[in-house]
Design a protein around this motif. Structure first.
Motif, short mmCIF file in Angstrom:
data_model
loop_
_atom_site.label_atom_id
_atom_site.label_comp_id
_atom_site.label_asym_id
_atom_site.label_seq_id
_atom_site.Cartn_x
_atom_site.Cartn_y
_atom_site.Cartn_z
N GLN A 1 1.04 -1.40 0.00
CA GLN A 1 -0.06 -0.10 -0.18
C GLN A 1 0.89 1.28 0.11
N SER A 2 2.14 1.00 0.27
CA SER A 2 2.94 2.30 0.02
C SER A 2 3.12 2.90 -0.89
N LEU B 1 0.89 3.89 -2.59
CA LEU B 1 0.29 5.31 -2.50
C LEU B 1 0.83 6.31 -1.63
N ARG B 2 1.83 6.08 -1.24
CA ARG B 2 2.65 7.22 -0.32
C ARG B 2 2.81 8.59 -1.14
N GLY C 1 -1.03 9.02 -4.00
CA GLY C 1 -2.23 8.14 -4.30
C GLY C 1 -2.72 8.11 -5.70
N SER D 1 -5.28 12.85 -0.26
CA SER D 1 -4.42 11.56 -0.48
C SER D 1 -4.98 10.35 0.00
N CYS D 2 -6.31 10.15 0.68
CA CYS D 2 -6.84 9.05 0.90
C CYS D 2 -7.61 8.45 -0.15
N CYS E 1 -2.47 4.42 9.22
CA CYS E 1 -2.44 5.30 7.84
C CYS E 1 -1.08 5.42 7.64
N LYS E 2 -0.37 5.96 8.73
CA LYS E 2 1.17 6.44 8.51
C LYS E 2 2.11 5.25 8.32
N ARG F 1 1.74 5.64 4.56
CA ARG F 1 1.61 6.80 3.86
C ARG F 1 2.10 7.97 4.57
N ASP F 2 2.08 9.31 4.04
CA ASP F 2 2.63 10.51 4.73
C ASP F 2 1.37 11.24 5.00
#
Ligand SMILES: Cc1cc2nc3c(=O)[nH]c(=O)nc-3n(C[C@H](O)[C@H](O)[C@H](O)COP(=O)(O)OP(=O)(O)OC[C@H]3O[C@@H](n4cnc5c(N)ncnc54)[C@H](O)[C@@H]3O)c2cc1C
Ligand code: SF4
Ligand code: SF4
Lengths: 503, 410
Positions: A367-368, A370-371, A374, B13-14, B88-89, B92-93
């Motif tokens: 899933q990263s 999407l970092r 996205g 970004s979600c 989430c983190k 993700r950022d």
């Protein structure tokens, strides 16, 4: 627009007042624009949370009576899980989340739609079983992934594609009828997807799932494999820097770099002939780089080094039962790699894999991707022979540089994966690309890129490649392109006389 | 003034992956105890989750969703526990929890706030703590023979809850004494740490308390503030730096105890009956206690933050020390719950300001998990967790960590 009060009340009677809402702030939870599409999802008029198949059937019948549309949703991770037209309700499966059976002898599990991978996976592992895992993350629905959407998984090498893992299915047809398939229909249990006559499994799942087109799937059985790993994976550390421990003697990861995809393909086929390896894959280098870093900034610092260090990584996971077996597999692996021109990458990279080498955990980390904002899309998600897919991989350079060199998409031209399955009889492909969603033209670039990819597939007779869209876009390409939407429309019509397949 | 726009990148970004609702794979143990968001578990709708709330924040920001009291009440059902944020983190950022708090602030500043939240600020303006205890009674529990060390640059921060239940602070005093750590109490100047107000969106009311306490520490020459309450600890670490108040260092009593044990300065009785416990990580002691580092800058293409941003991902909360302390006490056996450390299930206390039923369900779920882990007693270090977990129809005994340590000192 909201639902007529009478319809709302009918639905409320079925699910209870706690499990239905048309409040704006509740609807707002399921209509946000997601970064991969430039338009907002339409709002549903209400959301219902059914608790059983019977409730789903009742909801469907009410909707049918009143001409209300409905869409099933679990995590809503893909854009088809939203309302697209007015007068639509969402049927959310949060409450239908039971694992109904795990049959260790016949190796299958029966689940409702709300059961997530992170719930089923540890339960089957406790029983020495496993199943192929999607990169959807811990919160993805098992049932939806296996029965409704989703394509290939990352650890199919020694097994087969998820389509083959779908066994008995229970679904609610658009007329509100409860339909059971395979051995289930004959009252013989969940273990078999087919009974006499044509297979309904193909209609329910097809190549990549019908996304709820034919009906709402309320239960399904999925096949399970024997798991070579321990009953529970030992882990240490705190997120995001947790790691796992596998038995070093019987779990090893090797990563090799290649300069040509054809050589990677030769290695895959040779390994497959010897049935060596638990997982063999030509992996994407961009997600790998993202998984190995903890922030976008760290990624940007290291990306240049990564892309040079492993532009075309072949990852091989060995999971033998004994040290002797491992030594045997290693010998074959190293011979094959030598003959095909692979270069082993530093042990440090292999260690990273080993420290995360539970496939479910690895794909959850995926899933990263999407970092970086996205905006992403997997295309060419098709399956063919290993050799043909290597040609497809080669053909990417015919069009991708027009996009990467001009900054229209993220500059990662080798970012595709090939996963052989059934020990190399067949393989799956995925080209994953990203774009900068802050660029106002990005959506157009994304569409142009898909079109260029599609043209190249046609040129190379890549018959099963999907290209990020069915319907008219696909139809325009003629019969070589997948016309599953036409078939699906006709099948749906036979379940649902109100549905117009030509509309 | 609130500015939801600061969190636009997060909102945009979600991708609705749902990771903010489900346990991360390295802690998974089965079908049960797999959810991490108490409100999503209780209400079922996606709106009640980190993902849902940031979608709501976006619609409010863009003027597509009306600000109402009903919305404010719904937003305050969120326990502010940060499980969504950490999950989430993990990949993700994004600043999910910060966005939720900014949404609350936006709603509070436009006059939408549940009564229970509003009352907390009114109490403070009237010279009481947020829960109604007058300042004059804040230290009424203090034994008359207490003598502080006037030279000490260490202050033991009692917190508001001491007025209701002084046992944890008295126990902490005993531990510090036993370990030979000189300390003072700020009997005149201590006010509420401000966490309850800040987290409910009443930032300017919270700021007054923050400034007052920081100024008091400064004037008294305090360099280290010891807390017994996880909530106060988290406030000093994650809220005070937002107002530039970073002159003092905050330490939790579990950290001091762990240190003293390591140095051989605390010893325990061996004649007490064995006890099987589980450690409940308070959110503000655990994942939400990382030091806040302000960031202002630009988010460029593909998520590049310029200048580089420091991310609090819940990795460096106080997880180890309470467990080390429990392991060092003879006769105490610790059983771990599935949802622990950065993945701990919240006690639900703060949901109760808007929805007591949700709070009770959340606490009940935690007790169920503790029982499933085989614990006879839940040990924690936050009076709010203790209150929440001790309620309900079928609670387990809940003991404060400092009380447990002090009660077993030789
Ligand atoms: C980053 C990322 C990586 C991914 N990688 C992979 C991968 O490697 N392999 C793979 O196979 N997939 C992958 N996927 C896709 C993934 O498989 C699907 O998104 C997922 O399985 C769907 O689960 P969900 O809970 O998100 O379903 P949702 O998004 O909620 O629903 C998906 C679709 O199914 C429909 N639906 C939902 N419930 C039902 C039901 N009960 N009956 C009928 N229709 C229903 C919805 O209407 C929607 O059309 C990836 C997705 C993401 C976001
Ligand atoms: S908030 Fe984060 S974890 Fe939750 S759905 Fe959005 S992207 Fe996923
Ligand atoms: S802070 Fe806690 S209660 Fe609130 S949305 Fe996040 S996980 Fe749920």
């Amino acid at each position: 627009m909201s639902l007529p009060k009478a319809v709302y009340e009918e639905l409320e009677k079925v699910v209870g007042s706690r499990n239905i809402s048309d409040k704006e702030y509740v609807l707002a939870g399921n209509r946000a624009q997601t970064p991969e599409i430039p338009v907002r999802h339409r709002s549903a008029d209400a959301i219902v949370l059914p608790g059983s198949t019977e409730e789903v059937a009742e909801i469907v019948r009410i909707c049918r009576r009143h001409g209300v549309r409905y869409v099933g949703t679990v995590s809503g991770g893909i854009p088809t899980a939203y309302a697209t037209e007015e007068n639509t309700i969402l049927i959310h499966f949060k409450r239908m989340n039971r694992i109904l059976e795990i049959n260790e002898k016949d190796r299958y599990a029966v689940v409702e739609p709300g059961v997530r991978h992170v719930q089923l996976y540890p339960e089957v592992r406790k029983r020495g079983l496993s199943y192929t895992a999607a990169a959807v993350g811990p919160g993805g629905s098992v049932l939806v992934n296996i029965a409704c959407t989703g394509g290939d998984h990352h650890n199919q090498y020694g097994s087969s594609r998820p389509t083959r893992y779908l066994l008995g299915v229970e679904m609610v047809t658009p007329e509100g009828e409860i339909l059971r398939t395979g051995s289930l229909e004959a009252g013989a249990g969940w273990f078999c997807p087919e009974s006499a006559g044509p297979s309904l499994r193909g209609i329910v799942k097809g190549y990549s799932g019908n996304a709820g087109h034919i009906g709402i799937v309320t239960k399904c059985a999925i096949a399970l494999d024997r798991c070579k790993g321990p009953a529970a994976t030992r882990t240490e550390g705190v997120s995001p820097h947790s790691r796992i421990y596998m038995d070093d003697e019987c779990s090893r990861v090797y990563v090799f770099n290649y300069s040509s995809i054809q050589d990677v393909g030769r290695a895959m086929l040779a390994l497959g002939e010897s049935e060596v390896g638990a997982t063999v894959q030509k992996y994407f280098y961009l997600p790998l780089s993202l998984m190995m870093t903890s922030s976008a900034n760290e990624f940007w610092e290291k990306w240049d080094g990564f892309r040079k260090a492993f532009p075309m990584p072949l990852v091989v996971h060995l999971a033998p039962h004994s040290v002797r077996e491992r030594e045997y597999e290693e010998k074959i692996l190293f011979d094959v790699v030598r003959e095909t021109g692979g270069v082993r990458l530093p042990r440090e990279l292999e260690r990273w894999w080993e420290e995360h080498m539970d496939y479910f955990m690895i794909v959850s980390r995926l899933q990263s991707v999407l970092r970086l904002g996205g905006s992403w899309l997997p295309i060419k998600t098709g399956g063919e022979s290993v050799r043909h897919l290597c040609d497809i991989g080669d053909s990417i350079r015919e069009f991708i540089h027009d996009f990467t060199d001009t900054g229209k998409i993220f500059d990662a031209p080798q970012n595709y994966q090939i996963i052989p399955m059934e020990y190399g009889h067949f393989a799956s492909f995925e080209l994953l690309f990203m774009w900068d969603r802050t660029d106002p033209n990005s959506f157009r670039y994304m569409q142009e890129f898909c079109a260029a990819s599609r043209e190249t597939d046609l040129k190379h007779h890549a018959h099963s490649m999907t290209a990020g869209g069915y319907g008219r876009a696909g139809e325009a390409l003629g019969r070589l392109y997948c016309d599953c939407h036409l078939w699906a429309g006709r099948i749906r019509h036979s379940f649902d006389p109100d549905f117009d397949p030509d509309a | 003034m609130s500015d939801l726009n600061r969190f636009r990148y997060t909102m945009e970004s979600c991708n609705h992956c749902g990771q903010c609702k489900w346990i991360l794979p390295h802690r998974m143990s089965g079908w049960d105890f797999a959810e991490v968001c108490p409100i999503h578990s209780h209400f079922g709708f996606d709106a009640y989750s980190g993902q849902g709330l940031i979608n709501i924040a976006r619609e409010v920001m863009e003027g597509r969703l009306e600000r109402t009291d009903e919305l404010a009440a719904m937003v305050q059902t969120c326990a502010g526990c940060g499980a969504c944020d950490v999950n989430c983190k993990s990949v993700r950022d994004m600043e999910v929890l910060e966005t939720i708090f900014e949404l609350r602030r936006d709603l509070a500043e436009t006059g939408h706030l549940p009564d229970a939240c509003r009352r907390m600020a009114e109490n403070v303006s009237a010279g009481r703590d947020p829960f109604g205890v007058p300042q004059a009674e804040r230290f009424s529990w203090l034994p008359e023979d207490f003598r502080e060390d006037p030279e000490a640059d260490v202050a033991l921060f009692a917190g508001c809850s001491a007025a209701r239940d002084p046992a944890p602070v008295l126990a902490a005093m005993k531990i510090l004494k036993a370990g030979g750590v000189p300390f003072r109490l700020m009997t005149e100047d201590e006010r509420c740490c401000g966490a309850a107000l800040w987290r409910s969106g009443q930032q300017s009311a919270a700021e007054k308390l923050v400034r007052h306490n920081a100024d008091a520490f400064h004037r008294a020459g305090i360099r280290t503030v010891v807390t017994v309450c996880g909530e106060c600890f988290g406030a000093f670490r994650s809220i005070y730096p937002r107002f530039g108040e970073t002159e003092f260092r905050s330490v939790h009593i579990s950290q001091i105890a762990a240190d003293l044990i390591l140095q051989g300065r605390l010893s325990f009785r061996r004649d007490l009956p064995p006890l099987t416990v589980t450690w409940h990580d308070p959110c503000m002691l655990g994942r939400l206690s990382e030091e806040y580092v302000p960031w202002e800058g630009e988010i460029r293409s593909y998520g590049l933050h310029v200048p580089e941003k420091h991310w609090n991902r819940g990795e460096f909360g106080v997880y180890r020390e309470p467990r080390d302390v429990l392991a060092a006490i003879p006769g105490v056996e610790t059983r771990e719950m599935t949802r622990r450390m950065e993945e701990a299930w919240c006690c639900g206390y703060w949901s109760g300001l808007a929805d007591p039923e949700c709070a009770a369900a959340t606490a009940g779920e935690r007790v169920r998990e503790a029982r499933a882990a085989g614990a006879e007693v839940v040990v924690t270090s936050c009076p709010f967790c203790k209150t929440a977990l001790s309620g309900g129809t079928d609670p387990l005994p809940v003991v404060d960590l400092a009380v447990l340590i002090a009660g077993r000192l030789a």
